[in-house]
Structures are given as structure tokens and as C-alpha cells.
Design an enzyme around this catalytic site. Structure first.
Site, short mmCIF file in Angstrom:
data_model
loop_
_atom_site.label_atom_id
_atom_site.label_comp_id
_atom_site.label_asym_id
_atom_site.label_seq_id
_atom_site.Cartn_x
_atom_site.Cartn_y
_atom_site.Cartn_z
N HIS A 172 0.86 -1.19 0.00
CA HIS A 172 0.00 0.00 0.00
C HIS A 172 0.90 1.23 0.00
CE1 HIS A 172 -3.23 -2.65 2.07
NE2 HIS A 172 -3.35 -2.70 0.76
N GLU A 229 1.36 3.90 2.95
CA GLU A 229 1.84 3.47 4.25
C GLU A 229 3.36 3.54 4.29
OE1 GLU A 229 0.01 -0.33 4.61
OE2 GLU A 229 -2.02 0.49 4.67
N HIS A 282 2.98 -3.08 7.16
CA HIS A 282 1.89 -2.18 6.79
C HIS A 282 1.84 -1.01 7.76
CE1 HIS A 282 -0.55 -4.44 3.71
NE2 HIS A 282 0.28 -5.38 4.11
N GLU A 322 1.35 -4.43 11.48
CA GLU A 322 0.76 -3.11 11.32
C GLU A 322 1.43 -2.13 12.27
OE1 GLU A 322 -1.72 -2.25 9.27
OE2 GLU A 322 -2.58 -4.15 8.59
#
Length: 847
Positions: free
Chosen positions: A392, A395, A488, A561
Site C-alpha cells: 500500500h 503506508e 503495513h 501493522e
């Protein structure tokens, strides 16, 4: 003379070429030279042949001979050149494996300014605190360009609704003027710009003397995903309070509501004081506005949200940048890879190759880290570790974690050497370079989320994830893969945490997928939250890298994350993450990998015992107090797209004959709870109520036998047992909503806990996430659970003589020096198990 040179045995680079094949190649070369000599009437016996530079005719004849020889040889390994007036056949040198000097390719419709953007790295002297809400923050509604003045606007419309082709530098047309006023005559109006790498700002409207409404670009070829912003501001006045309001955000909630501040970078402050990116802003408010995005043809309208904040710039007429997170561009990655490959020592155990080309033609790099001169037999027994990042593009914190991971792994510490000798590392540092270049938040140039398409068969549409999966499949055929981790960023939750996959069926692997995150929480106790980890395999996430790699056979498959905000744990509670904090997470991952793969299984034994004890305790409490176990996976995840959106845009716009073969059906709407369903469908509730009133109270026996099927009656009876039996409902860490937050407990910290203790930093974390007070329970002592053995005593005695040095996470890295100079002391990884004893971990309600 020429024929004698050609009869020499020619080596071939291919090590698998048999001797008989080499002889055939030599014979083929001699025959080709003889035929070309006859065709061009060259006398091989004339050894005194010479040619002057003025003899263009002979030069042309020689060049034609070289071309004919190259065609007749039918190989690319041999090079035909002219030396001394005669053609010479030699082995072609290997091409440059990775070329970092090639330009960046943009879609043809993108306008790109020629300014080179460079930011310095800077570590704040003290952690930067969260913004404290006062309750008096304004919520300005959008004014629009009808009543304001457009001061910056770029054309985001593409010539085609999908990606067609690209070129270096973007559009061939001259750069259009994006400002609609004379900057030299305006002393009050700011000058905006975002047409540089990773920049994102489409429009700026001045609605007051110092008040601006900003509109972000959606991801290219989509009408969604507005979160990432990064733009430049000039012509400001110091000491003046400016207000910026982004009016087209699409997420219902954000960390800006929990104290996160935007980032500010001042070029003058960087030059004079060495100050880089810093948190800035006040009066921060994230709220729903009255506007709707009606560009999406598949819906009636998308509700939009606004982010508003005020800011004072430090200097007059400065050049400043505002960003959602610390930018990390594709150019920076190329510079970093170029530096590490230019180091001869690093090259001995690190290879950088091109995994594939992206849609736009940018290289997707893969790094292989393992000693090159190791024994081939020993190399086959090594296990592998696969780490990826930046699928992504918005990010960017994932890239900083990746750089810290590579800094440590390529360094010269004893632990780094031990990791390289033990594992084969396959690292893909940037899976979506096209999205990073154009400033997307989530999608690639296919207009789709790559992290929902790891199962795709469309190699040309999703090249990076297709080749990554293919690389892992080949790797699994050669060796075991002990860990897969995809980095992420998360926009709705603080701290760092992992999403994993529960290993069902095999009782020998029960709770094993939770061991690595639990160890990570002990090693990075003030950053990593074990309470926020989840291990649910959702159907809507089947196309993610985490689940696809797990189904390929990697038991420890995780998505790590990292928040865009900061920490709510320990001594870092209420402070933002810095670049150095993000880099330190890469070190902690390496540290945890060494703990997890330690030949002495005592650490894993302690963690499994702790997990089993906490599971039992939770099951007992669950039977006494049943809460509303709604799931936070959708409400707090970093994604607004639950699953794959189907084919890429270029295939969706094919003729009708093609779409008829692959119809796109509208996805059924799923609600998270019965209460939400009743609220969204009031007519259904009304009809049911009227039907009950008209029918009257039926007989109980008839009601059970007629209105309910046997399967339904069987499901409804054992309500408590079914909740305890269903793994996904109860065994997923952190999957707790505000309704059932009363199931959480926060043990009192043990006074004898070590620096790696996870209880103290985790205390209070649920309060920050759910807004509910936690319940305390008695501390857990693993020594009472596991009786001491001679093996444990022997290990403890060894620890007294071989204790690992402590790690200072806040000020650890300073750029790239870990590759060239030792950043860690010499110590053995046979670490103390104190951090795995006396542990009390706060257990989530969805264990």
C-alpha cells in the site's frame, strides 16, 4: 590467424552446459566464421591485412560481417567485435544486474516538475506528545470554490479510464500553470505544489485571509482512497495562524481524533538548525462534513469527512512541506540499494535483483541475504524468511521499518552474522512502486488493491504480487519458510501489532501462531501491543498476502501493522513514533526471530504455557459473563476495501462479449450486528412485528416444531458452548468492541519483572482503544505452572555468564552506518530467559 582464434575452446557462462554441447558450439562458431569469410571474400592467409580509419568501405563490410555472425550463431552469450581489422569472437560480459541510474517512469498523463526533493533525517530530542483535545476545536463546513478563490488546481483527469502506457518524466506536454494568481504581487496567498514524487494535493481554495480548503487526489483511475497527503507550501508569513481543512477524506474514523498531529518540514530550519520532520498543529478536528462524493456509479453517494488544523510557520518566505506520514519515495529506495551494493563487504552476502517490472515499467527489487561462499549442502538445509513491504503506497512507515530491518541484517554485529548464517532472507522492500511514485494511498495503476490479489492469475495486471507468490512457491519447494511478514501502516489504531492465521485442525500447533507476536511484545514492550493482535482468517481477506502464504504452508504468516500515530504503552505512552522508532521495529523483528528459533526451546515453552493458562482463564470467565462479541476487524482495520474489487480496470472496459463471460456481481451487504441490520432495514422489523401481533401467541410446541428446523434448534440451544467451541469467535487477540470491553483484564504489574515485561506497558492500552475501564486480575507466575527442571536450571546458570546487552530503542540508528561500522556490541544470542519468566500479559477478550 583468424581461423586459429576461432578454433579456441569458447567458455560458456551456463554452468549446466555439457562438454559435448561446448564442442558443438565451438564447431558451430568455426563453421559460421568460414561461411561469412567466403561470403565477404576475406583472405584468412593474409596476416598482414590492415585497415585505415579512412577506409569506410572496409569498415562497413566488417560491421556487416559481425551482424551476420551474430545472427548465424543464434546465441546471446557470444560477442562479435572488430580488433586489428578482423572480427573477434569473445564471451559477452554479464549485463548490469541492477541499474539504479535509470529514470522513474510515470503514467503519460502525469505532470511532473523538475525540482529534486530531499529531506534530512532528524531524531527529536524528546518524544513528541499527542495533541490534547480542548473541546473547543472548530468544525468548518466546506465553502467551495464558488465562494472562495482557487489558488491551486491540477488536472487529475486521465485520457483513458485505465492505465495505458508510461514514460520517464511523465507527460510530454509543457508543465501547466497550477496557480491562478500572480505570486509576486500577493503577500497573503500561499503557493502550493504537489507535482513531485509521492505528492498528493489536487486543489486548494482560499476561503479566508489565512484559511484554505484542500482537496486530495483519489488513487489514480479510481474514485476512492483519500488519506495520504504530501505537498509543498511557499510564500508564508511567520507568526500568522493558518488553517488547513482537507474536505474529501473517506474514512469514518482516524487517529487524528486520538491526538495524532500532521507533519511539518521546513527547509530553512533543516539548513540552519538541522531540524527535519516534526509534529505540528493545533485545533485538530476530524469530523463528518455535509458533502458527498457522487462520482461512484455503484452507490448513491460516499459520505465525506474533513480534517481541520491550524498551523504557524517558523520563518517568512520559507519552503515547507506538510505530510500525513514521513515520506519514503521510490527514489530514496534506489539510493539506499545503490549504497549497500557499492559496499564490497555487503555484496559478499547480499544480492539485489529485479523481481519483475511494474505496470509502468519501474523495477520491483528483491534482495537475497545469505553468505555466498557457504557450503552448498549446508545452504540447502537453511530455512528461509520472507519479508515484504509497501504493497500500500500511502503506508510509508512500512518502508522505514524495512530500512531498519535491512540496516541491522546487513550490519556486522554478531546477531546479524548469526541470522545470515542461519537463514536465507528474501526481501521485497517495495511491492507497489507505481503507487508510491504517483502518490496513491492504497492501489496500483491497475486501480486495484494489490493486497487483495495474491491469488490472481493475471500476471501482467498484478506483476509484483504474482511474482512474489511465485517466488515463495519455488522457495517452499527447496526449503522450509519459517516466517513471512508483510509490513503495513494503520490509520485507526495506535501501537504496533500483528495479524496472523489460526492453525486449525492440528492440535500440535495449537496457539503456536501466537508465540511470535507474544515474544515481539516482550522485546518491544513500549511499542508493540499484543492485545491488538488478531488471528482470524476472514473470507473477505482471502486474497491478502498473509492468508495466501499461510495456505501455501507457512505457519507463521503475519501482517505487521505500525500505526501512523504513536504509542500508548509504557514510558512512550501518549507520544508519536519518530523515524528512529520505526527503524527500531526492524531490529526488534530480528531480535524476536532469534528468540523464536533459539535451539533451546525454553522460551517457546514459557510462551505456550502462558497462552494456555490465559485461554483457560478466559474461557471460565466467558461462561459467567457473556458479552456482545462483535468484531473490530472491520471497524478498526486499515482498509476500506474488504476484498478484491475484481478485474483490473483495463479488463473491465473490454467489449461486451468479454464482460459477459466474467460478470461482476454486486456483493451482498453484510452487517456486523443484528442491531445494525435492524437499523438499516426498518421495514423488515416493522413487518415482523405486525406479523407477530396478527398471528397471536402460538403454542410453544408448535412454534418449536414448525417455525424452527432441527438444524436451527440444534444451533440455538448450546449458546455458551457454541461460543466456546468456535475458534474465530473467541481466540482472536484484540477483537473486542466497546460493547464487550468489560471482558478485558489488566493484571497488576509484578515488582520483579524484567525490562522486557509486557504487563506494565500494556496496562491501560484497552482504555485508550475502547474507552472502557479494564478489570484487574491476579498476576500470572509461570514458575508455578512449569516446575523447574535440570535443563532450566542449567540454562539459568549459563545466562549469568552470557547476558545480552540491553537495547536502547529511542536513539539507536543514525542513518546507514550500521552497514559500515559496528552498531552493536559483540554478544551471543543465547539470551536470558528472564523476560519469559514472571510475565503477566494482559489478555484480550477475544483470545
Amino acid at each position: 590467424m583468424f581461423m586459429q582464434e576461432c578454433r579456441v575452446k569458447i567458455p560458456v557462462r551456463d554452468s549446466t552446459l555439457k562438454p559435448t554441447q561446448a564442442e558443438k558450439t565451438s564447431t558451430m562458431v568455426s563453421s559460421a566464421v568460414r561461411n561469412c569469410r567466403t561470403a565477404h571474400q576475406l583472405d584468412t592467409a593474409d596476416t598482414s591485412y590492415s585497415r585505415t580509419d579512412e577506409d569506410d568501405g572496409e569498415l562497413t563490410k566488417m560491421k556487416q560481417l559481425c551482424r551476420d555472425l551474430s545472427q548465424k550463431l543464434k546465441t546471446t552469450q557470444l560477442l562479435v567485435t572488430i580488433s586489428g581489422g578482423r572480427p573477434v569472437i569473445s564471451l559477452r560480459p554479464p549485463p548490469e544486474l541492477v541499474n539504479f541510474s535509470c529514470g522513474i517512469r510515470w503514467p503519460i498523463e502525469c505532470e511532473v516538475i523538475g525540482d529534486i526533493i530531499h529531506h534530512i533525517e532528524w531524531d527529536p530530542p524528546e518524544p513528541e506528545p499527542f495533541y490534547q483535545c480542548t473541546g473547543y476545536e472548530r468544525t468548518p463546513m466546506p465553502v467551495g470554490e464558488e465562494r472562495g478563490k482557487v489558488v491551486f488546481c491540477i488536472d487529475h483527469a486521465a485520457k483513458h479510464p485505465y492505465f495505458t502506457y508510461s514514460r520517464i518524466g511523465g507527460s510530454r506536454e509543457p508543465i501547466k500553470r497550477a496557480t491562478f494568481y500572480d505570486v509576486s504581487q500577493s503577500e497573503l496567498t500561499l503557493e502550493f505544489e504537489s507535482r513531485f514524487e509521492s505528492g498528493n494535493l489536487q486543489k486548494a481554495v482560499q476561503v479566508g485571509a489565512y484559511d484554505y480548503e484542500l482537496t486530495l487526489c483519489t488513487d489514480m483511475y479510481t474514485t476512492k482512497h483519500t488519506q495520504w497527503f504530501y505537498f509543498r507550501v511557499r510564500n508564508m508569513k511567520a507568526g500568522v495562524t493558518y488553517r488547513f481543512t482537507i474536505i474529501n477524506l473517506m474514512k469514518r474514523s482516524s487517529l487524528y481524533s486520538q491526538g495524532m498531529k500532521p507533519l511539518l518540514y521546513s527547509e530553512r530550519d533543516a539548513e540552519e538548525n538541522g531540524v527535519g520532520w516534526q509534529r505540528a498543529g493545533s485545533n485538530i478536528k476530524y469530523y463528518r462534513n455535509c458533502s458527498q462524493n457522487t462520482k461512484d456509479n455503484n452507490s448513491d453517494g460516499i459520505t465525506l469527512y474533513s480534517l481541520s488544523w491550524t498551523l504557524q510557520f517558523p520563518y517568512d518566505s520559507d519552503t515547507c512541506y506538510l505530510a500525513h506520514c514521513y515520506p519514503y519515495t521510490y527514489s530514496r529506495l534506489q539510493r539506499y540499494l545503490s549504497r549497500i551494493t557499492s559496499n564490497p563487504t555487503v555484496r559478499s552476502y547480499c544480492k539485489v535483483r529485479v523481481l519483475c517490472q511494474s505496470l509502468a515499467g519501474n523495477a520491483v527489487y528483491v534482495i537475497t541475504i545469505t553468505p555466498q561462499d557457504s557450503n552448498r549442502m549446508d545452504d540447502k538445509t537453511k530455512k528461509a524468511v520472507v519479508v515484504t513491504a509497501r504493497v500500500h503506497p500511502g503506508e510509508s512507515n512500512a518502508s522505514w521499518i524495512m530500512e531498519g530491518f535491512l540496516n541491522f541484517l546487513l550490519g556486522d554485529s554478531d546477531d546479524a552474522q548469526l541470522l545470515r548464517d542461519t537463514f536465507v532472507f528474501k526481501v521485497v522492500p517495495m511491492l507497489n512502486p507505481d503507487g508510491v511514485v504517483v502518490g496513491n494511498y492504497r492501489c496500483s495503476l491497475a486501480g486495484r488493491d494489490l493486497n487483495r490479489n495474491y491469488r490472481t492469475l493475471l500476471r501482467d495486471s498484478f506483476p509484483s504480487v504474482w511474482h512474489t507468490r511465485n517466488m515463495v512457491e519455488k522457495l517452499l519447494a527447496e526449503r522450509d519458510v519459517v516466517l513471512y511478514c508483510d509490513f503495513h501502516g494503520h490509520s485507526r489504531k495506535n501501537n504496533v501489532f500483528m495479524y496472523g492465521c489460526k492453525n486449525k485442525g492440528d492440535t500440535t500447533l495449537k496457539l503456536h501462531e501466537r508465540v511470535f507476536p507474544l515474544m515481539m511484545s516482550k522485546n518491544a514492550s513500549n511499542k508493540f501491543s499484543f492485545n491488538s493482535c488478531k488471528f482470524r482468517v476472514q473470507k473477505s481477506k482471502e486474497g491478502t498476502g498473509r492468508i495466501v502464504m499461510w495456505r501455501l504452508g507457512i505457519k507463521n504468516s503475519y501482517t505487521m501493522e505500525a500505526t501512523f500515530g504513536g504509542s500508548t504503552l509504557g514510558d512512550r505512552r501518549g507520544t508519536h513514533f519518530t523515524i528512529q522508532d520505526l527503524k527500531s521495529l526492524g531490529f526488534h523483528l530480528c531480535d524476536t526471530l532469534l528468540d523464536y528459533c533459539d535451539p533451546d526451546p525454553i522460551k517457546i515453552t514459557y510462551c505456550l504455557a502462558e497462552l494456555a493458562l490465559l485461554e483457560t482463564e478466559f474461557r471460565e470467565r466467558l461462561g459467567k459473563d457473556l458479552g456482545n462479541s462483535s468484531d473490530l476487524e472491520t471497524s478498526t482495520s486499515g482498509s476500506d476495501s474488504s476484498d478484491s474489487e475484481g478485474l483490473p480496470l483495463n479488463l473491465l472496459n473490454q467489449p461486451e462479449t468479454y464482460t459477459a463471460q466474467t460478470p461482476v456481481t454486486k456483493k451482498k451487504k453484510h452487517f456486523r450486528s443484528r442491531k445494525e441490520r435492524n437499523r438499516r432495514r426498518p421495514n423488515r422489523v416493522k413487518n415482523k412485528t405486525q406479523q407477530k401481533e396478527s398471528d397471536g401467541p402460538p403454542d410453544k410446541t408448535i412454534k418449536e416444531s414448525v417455525q424452527k428446523s432441527p438444524a436451527e434448534r440444534h444451533r440455538k440451544k448450546p449458546h455458551v458452548n457454541s461460543l466456546m467451541r468456535k475458534g474465530p469467535t473467541i481466540t482472536h487477540h484484540g477483537e473486542v468492541s466497546q460493547e464487550n470491553s468489560d471482558l478485558r483484564h489488566s493484571p497488576e504489574p509484578c515488582p520483579l519483572h524484567s525490562k522486557y515485561t509486557g504487563a506494565s506497558p500494556h496496562k491501560g492500552d484497552p482504555d485508550m482503544e475502547t474507552g472502557q475501564p479494564g478489570h484487574s486480575s491476579s498476576p500470572l507466575n509461570l514458575r508455578a505452572l512449569i516446575p523447574p527442571s535440570s535443563k532450566i536450571i542449567k540454562s539459568s546458570q549459563h545466562q549469568h555468564h552470557c547476558h545480552r546487552q540491553s537495547f536502547t530503542p529511542y536513539k539507536f540508528y543514525k542513518g546507514l552506518p550500521p552497514l559500515l561500522t559496528p552498531a552493536h556490541g559483540n554478544y551471543s544470542k543465547k539470551a536470558s530467559t528472564d523476560k519469559f519468566q514472571h510475565q503477566q500479559i494482559q489478555w484480550p477478550a477475544h483470545f
